[in-house]
Design an enzyme around this catalytic site. Structure first.
Site, PDB file in Angstrom:
ATOM      1  N   PHE A  48      -2.899  -2.469   0.686  1.00  0.00           N
ATOM      2  CA  PHE A  48      -3.750  -1.866   1.594  1.00  0.00           C
ATOM      3  C   PHE A  48      -4.050  -0.542   2.230  1.00  0.00           C
ATOM      4  O   PHE A  48      -3.325   0.138   2.961  1.00  0.00           O
ATOM      5  CB  PHE A  48      -3.359  -2.799   3.322  1.00  0.00           C
ATOM      6  CG  PHE A  48      -3.045  -4.149   3.036  1.00  0.00           C
ATOM      7  CD1 PHE A  48      -4.462  -4.628   4.147  1.00  0.00           C
ATOM      8  CD2 PHE A  48      -2.321  -5.017   2.931  1.00  0.00           C
ATOM      9  CE1 PHE A  48      -4.533  -5.341   3.767  1.00  0.00           C
ATOM     10  CE2 PHE A  48      -2.381  -6.154   2.715  1.00  0.00           C
ATOM     11  CZ  PHE A  48      -3.416  -6.924   3.492  1.00  0.00           C
ATOM     12  N   HIS A  49      -4.115  -0.085   0.923  1.00  0.00           N
ATOM     13  CA  HIS A  49      -4.173   1.687   1.080  1.00  0.00           C
ATOM     14  C   HIS A  49      -4.762   2.431  -0.056  1.00  0.00           C
ATOM     15  O   HIS A  49      -5.837   1.170  -1.165  1.00  0.00           O
ATOM     16  CB  HIS A  49      -2.481   2.880   0.773  1.00  0.00           C
ATOM     17  CG  HIS A  49      -2.217   1.765  -0.187  1.00  0.00           C
ATOM     18  ND1 HIS A  49      -1.111   1.350  -0.377  1.00  0.00           N
ATOM     19  CD2 HIS A  49      -2.678   2.411  -1.947  1.00  0.00           C
ATOM     20  CE1 HIS A  49      -0.926   1.259  -1.669  1.00  0.00           C
ATOM     21  NE2 HIS A  49      -1.414   2.058  -2.132  1.00  0.00           N
ATOM     22  N   ALA A  50      -5.025   3.703   0.241  1.00  0.00           N
ATOM     23  CA  ALA A  50      -6.345   4.438  -0.689  1.00  0.00           C
ATOM     24  C   ALA A  50      -5.020   4.837  -1.737  1.00  0.00           C
ATOM     25  O   ALA A  50      -4.487   5.451  -0.676  1.00  0.00           O
ATOM     26  CB  ALA A  50      -7.574   4.854  -0.745  1.00  0.00           C
TER      27      ALA A  50
END
Ligand code: T46
Length: 135
Positions: A48-50
């Site tokens: 749930f991130h970049a």
């Protein structure tokens, strides 16, 4: 969206299999960090991130899992189930990992040291940055 999945060279003989990974040869960047996750519960979603700059290659060296890649415009789900397959994840790519088999060990080769400042954890912010970069 272009998905880059490597099939690493396998060195097999009657004893079994071996895969060797060398930076700039099998891996397109200098490897500054290696980490791995295991004992991930089957109903758990991680990630749930970049990342702003980080490049990584994910190898499910045991068991299987799925990776959702999202470039802000398009999403793709990639299954990792072979210990000789590596999924390249560029920066600016939202990722979620899930559907881990009970025996899954997900190994990650990273182009830089751990740095919380490199994470984009807010999905709306990620979408905004991705749209800006598309122009
Ligand atoms: C990514 C996906 C594929 C460290 O102390 N050092 C490290 O190098 C890493 C990766 C994590 N940590 C700590 C930070 C957290 O307290 O380990 C804990 C779990 O990390 P996180 O919640 O970031 O794990 P995931 O599975 O959500 O994401 C990880 C990587 O952080 C990320 O870069 O792309 O795997």
């Amino acid at each position: 969206m272009q998905v880059i999945k490597y099939a690493f060279q396998q060195h097999g003989d009657e004893r079994g299999m071996l895969v060797a990974l060398e930076e700039y040869k099998d891996i397109p960047f200098e490897v500054k960090r290696v980490y791995y996750m295991y004992d991930t519960k089957t109903d758990v979603h991680r990630g749930f991130h970049a990342h702003k700059c980080l490049e990584q290659i994910l190898v499910c060296i045991c068991g299987s899992c799925k990776v959702l890649l999202d470039n802000g415009e398009e999403k793709k789900v990639i299954s990792l189930e072979k210990p000789y397959e590596g999924l390249y994840i560029a920066n600016d790519m939202w990722r979620e990992m899930y559907d881990f088999s009970p025996d899954a060990v997900l190994l990650v080769l990273a182009s830089d040291y751990y740095n919380e400042q490199d994470y984009i954890r807010d999905y709306d912010e990620f979408k905004r940055i991705a749209a800006q970069k598309r122009g």
